[in-house]
Design an enzyme around this catalytic site. Structure first.
Site, mmCIF file in Angstrom:
data_model
loop_
_atom_site.group_PDB
_atom_site.id
_atom_site.type_symbol
_atom_site.label_atom_id
_atom_site.label_comp_id
_atom_site.label_asym_id
_atom_site.label_seq_id
_atom_site.Cartn_x
_atom_site.Cartn_y
_atom_site.Cartn_z
ATOM 1 N N LYS A 70 -9.262 -4.589 8.112
ATOM 2 C CA LYS A 70 -8.150 -3.754 7.628
ATOM 3 C C LYS A 70 -8.688 -2.603 6.786
ATOM 4 O O LYS A 70 -9.569 -2.795 5.937
ATOM 5 C CB LYS A 70 -7.181 -4.615 6.813
ATOM 6 C CG LYS A 70 -5.933 -3.868 6.352
ATOM 7 C CD LYS A 70 -4.958 -4.813 5.657
ATOM 8 C CE LYS A 70 -3.737 -4.085 5.151
ATOM 9 N NZ LYS A 70 -2.780 -5.002 4.480
ATOM 10 N N SER A 145 1.619 -3.905 5.790
ATOM 11 C CA SER A 145 0.580 -2.909 5.962
ATOM 12 C C SER A 145 -0.554 -3.353 6.889
ATOM 13 O O SER A 145 -1.440 -2.564 7.237
ATOM 14 C CB SER A 145 -0.009 -2.515 4.599
ATOM 15 O OG SER A 145 -0.604 -3.630 3.954
ATOM 16 N N SER A 169 2.784 -7.855 3.570
ATOM 17 C CA SER A 169 1.912 -7.082 4.446
ATOM 18 C C SER A 169 1.177 -7.911 5.485
ATOM 19 O O SER A 169 0.645 -7.363 6.451
ATOM 20 C CB SER A 169 0.901 -6.286 3.612
ATOM 21 O OG SER A 169 1.548 -5.244 2.924
#
Length: 457
Positions: A70, A145, A169
């Site tokens: 990520k 996210s 997220s």
């Protein structure tokens, strides 16, 4: 082969029926074919480098497995932009503690997964890499996210993915991409690094995968004990358990959370699967005022963000998106009395959850199905106006506010063919209990097998 889960791939590597170079080549071929349409993986490294690195991957539980990290976690030698134009060319000299554990375990880091700027908002778009699209309908959002991670898993471009979760997220994109995502108890995956260890306990890293066994595989690596971090409680250890659990179904929190039609029906059916397995499921009245949770959450979140990113607003205000500017200014304006009240509310909620007689709280992982990818965020849900860029994500706050373990499992598909997830929230430190329940659910459902049609188009 490339569509199998990580546990299968690693077993094939160890048996010699699959070589690391072949796995890497097939992974990169699939990314070349699918990623241009979905935009889940960014900052992809050159093929020749990756094939050579795969051949010499160090021994460990993830030896030879390709992974994309990520784009909020630092990766040595690989651009880490945090989705911000201010860091478009930023190349860290060292890995974050979690990434270092993955490399030590033998994972080969191929690049990054897309995320919104600084992880703010549950829709993965930014000025550096653009929008990540939902594999089940590319006109829709993949969430965030950890949207790039969720979409990459759904498309079978990677078999394991790391994520992080402050305000859902991990959970929101897992639900919207028909995969599993696990937010561990605070401290199980230690972040490391200097700074305050007590006040900013809202966020944590965790695993995403297409099977519970893969979640546990990655969590065992991510959660290795960090002696530099006194809150570190790892490593994660699975527990055998056949006991039936008490599950409280909270639905829309007594009407406090606006829900798009179809969400509650899908999630109620998913909870029914657990009841069919012998677990005791009962509707539950809201155990705490939703507005009190929201008051505490939004103030502590803004205050934490301001403490971390204020310098960016001062130094490069033209590179700060409006949502981040709003968070920083709100956090800076917070008074000592407001922070004290927010912390007291958080403490009251923590005491309430600790005293609950149920083992698990069940809630939808999102309040609506994936929305138009060209939007910044949804302005309304079922006719109810959203008064901030993140109000539509309010359903994830109960777990985040007090660092409770929360697993998102696939709950099925809405009328438009896009996925939804169900949150299973446990008591602090009872991570294995939550994952065992997820394993029961996984064995009784086949949602993961319903992969998106992402070839061509």
């Amino acid at each position: 082969m490339i569509t199998q889960d990580a546990t299968w791939q690693l077993a094939a590597l160890r048996a010699g029926t699959l070589t690391p170079e072949r796995l890497m080549a097939d992974t990169l071929d699939r990314i070349d074919e699918i990623n241009p349409r979905i935009n889940a993986i960014v900052a992809l490294r050159p093929r020749a480098e990756l094939l050579a690195e795969a051949a010499r991957a160090p021994a460990g539980p993830l030896q030879g497995l390709p992974m994309a990290i990520k784009d909020l976690a630092d990766t040595a030698g690989i651009v880490t932009s945090y989705g911000s134009p201010a860091f478009r060319d930023h190349v860290p000299v060292a890995d974050s503690p979690m990434v270092a554990r993955l490399r030590q375990a033998g994972a080969v880091i191929i690049g990054k997964t897309n995320t919104p700027e600084f992880g703010l908002g549950s829709h993965s778009y930014n000025p550096v890499y653009g929008v990540t699209r939902n594999p089940y309908d590319p006109t829709r959002s993949a969430g965030g996210s950890s949207g790039g991670a969720g979409a990459a898993l759904a498309c079978r471009m990677v078999a394991l993915a790391d994520g992080s979760d402050m305000m859902g997220s991990l959970r929101n994109p897992a639900g919207w991409n028909n995969v599993f995502g696990f937010r561990p108890s605070y401290g199980l995956v230690a972040g490391g690094g200097p700074g305050d260890l007590f006040l900013p306990q809202l966020s944590t890293e965790g695993p995403m995968a297409r099977s519970i066994r893969d979640l546990e595989l990655l969590l065992a690596v991510q959660s290795q004990h960090d002696p530099r971090h006194p809150h570190s409680t790892g490593p994660y250890r699975p527990e055998a358990s056949a006991r039936k659990l008490r599950i409280g179904w909270l639905g829309d929190w007594g009407g406090a959370y606006a829900m798009e039609p179809g969400v509650l029906d899908l999630c109620a059916t998913a909870v029914g699967v657990l009841e069919d397995l012998g677990h005791h499921v009962a509707p539950m009245a809201p155990p705490f005022p939703a507005e009190a949770l929201w008051e505490a959450w939004t103030l502590l979140r803004s205050w934490t963000i301001a403490g971390t990113l204020s310098a960016l607003l001062d130094g490069a205000p033209d590179m700060v998106k409006p949502d981040l500017q709003w968070e920083i200014e709100r956090g800076r304006a917070a008074t000592a009395d407001q922070i004290r009240r927010a912390s007291a509310l958080r403490s009251d909620w923590f005491r309430r959850t600790a005293a609950m007689e149920v083992d698990i709280l069940a809630l939808p992982s999102a309040q609506l199905f994936p929305f138009d990818a060209d939007l910044t965020w949804p302005a309304r849900i079922a006719g109810t106006a959203m008064d901030s860029y993140h109000r539509w994500m309010e359903v994830v706050v109960p777990a985040s506010l007090t660092g409770l373990p929360a697993l998102c499992v696939p709950a099925g598909f809405g009328s438009a063919g896009t996925p939804m997830g169900l949150q299973l929230i446990g008591h602090r430190g009872r991570d294995a209990t939550v994952l065992n329940l997820g394993r029961d659910y996984e064995a009784a459902t086949d949602w993961i097998a319903q992969a998106p049609d992402v070839r061509g188009g």
